[in-house]
Design a protein around this motif. Structure first.
Motif, PDB file in Angstrom:
ATOM      1  N   GLU A  53       0.819  -1.212   0.000  1.00 50.01           N
ATOM      2  CA  GLU A  53       0.000   0.000   0.000  1.00 50.01           C
ATOM      3  C   GLU A  53       0.852   1.261   0.000  1.00 50.01           C
ATOM      4  O   GLU A  53       1.872   1.343   0.682  1.00 50.01           O
ATOM      5  CB  GLU A  53      -0.919   0.023   1.229  1.00 50.01           C
ATOM      6  N   ALA A  55      -0.887   4.507   0.223  1.00 50.17           N
ATOM      7  CA  ALA A  55      -1.719   5.627   0.665  1.00 50.17           C
ATOM      8  C   ALA A  55      -1.436   6.057   2.102  1.00 50.17           C
ATOM      9  O   ALA A  55      -1.450   7.247   2.399  1.00 50.17           O
ATOM     10  CB  ALA A  55      -3.198   5.270   0.513  1.00 50.17           C
ATOM     11  N   THR A 111      -4.899   0.385  -7.269  1.00 50.80           N
ATOM     12  CA  THR A 111      -5.053   1.806  -6.943  1.00 50.80           C
ATOM     13  C   THR A 111      -4.131   2.250  -5.816  1.00 50.80           C
ATOM     14  O   THR A 111      -3.555   3.333  -5.869  1.00 50.80           O
ATOM     15  CB  THR A 111      -6.515   2.101  -6.551  1.00 50.80           C
ATOM     16  N   TRP A 112      -3.979   1.425  -4.796  1.00 46.11           N
ATOM     17  CA  TRP A 112      -3.221   1.816  -3.613  1.00 46.11           C
ATOM     18  C   TRP A 112      -1.845   1.155  -3.548  1.00 46.11           C
ATOM     19  O   TRP A 112      -1.223   1.127  -2.499  1.00 46.11           O
ATOM     20  CB  TRP A 112      -4.013   1.487  -2.349  1.00 46.11           C
TER      21      TRP A 112
END
Length: 135
Positions: A53, A55, A111-112
């Motif tokens: 991840e 984010a 996305t992350w």
């Protein structure tokens, strides 16, 4: 067709996870390859490559914390004379290489997600390789 790239990465912390996705995206663009794979390889026995991840920076903190709990820096059972057995264990857990798909000229990640160079025995001056292969 394939292309090979080498990147130097100076690290300033004893343990860290540095985003290297930007290097890989640039290599893909420079290669001109639009369909294929990127292999990212770390030639060091106390470092590794992973995807995770991007984010929340606490994910990196939590991962390093978890590795530290699982593989403590000091353990009387360790026998490796250099005193960095914990770093070898972490590196083997993460792995030395990662393969990622290239489609439409873009690196396929969630996305992350980002690709990280993981240092477990720093600070050191490290490098990693990227092999872009068409197909």
């Amino acid at each position: 067709m394939s292309h090979f790239y080498t990147h130097d990465i100076p690290l300033t912390k004893k343990e860290d996870m540095i985003k290297i996705t930007g290097y890989i995206k640039k290599d893909i663009k420079d290669s001109g390859i639009t369909e294929g794979i990127a292999i990212i390889h770390c030639p060091h026995t106390t470092a590794g490559i992973t995807v995770n991840e991007n984010a929340d920076p606490d994910v990196v903190r939590d991962m390093l914390y978890g590795f530290g709990k699982t593989y403590p820096e000091q353990d009387p059972a360790y026998r490796h004379f250099e005193g960095n057995s914990h770093a070898h264990l972490k590196s083997s857990t993460i792995g030395a290489s990662m393969t990622v798909i290239i489609h439409g000229g873009k690196l396929i990640l969630g996305t992350w997600q980002d690709v990280y160079f993981c240092e477990f025995d720093g600070p050191r001056h490290r490098h990693f390789y990227v092999k872009i292969m068409e197909g």
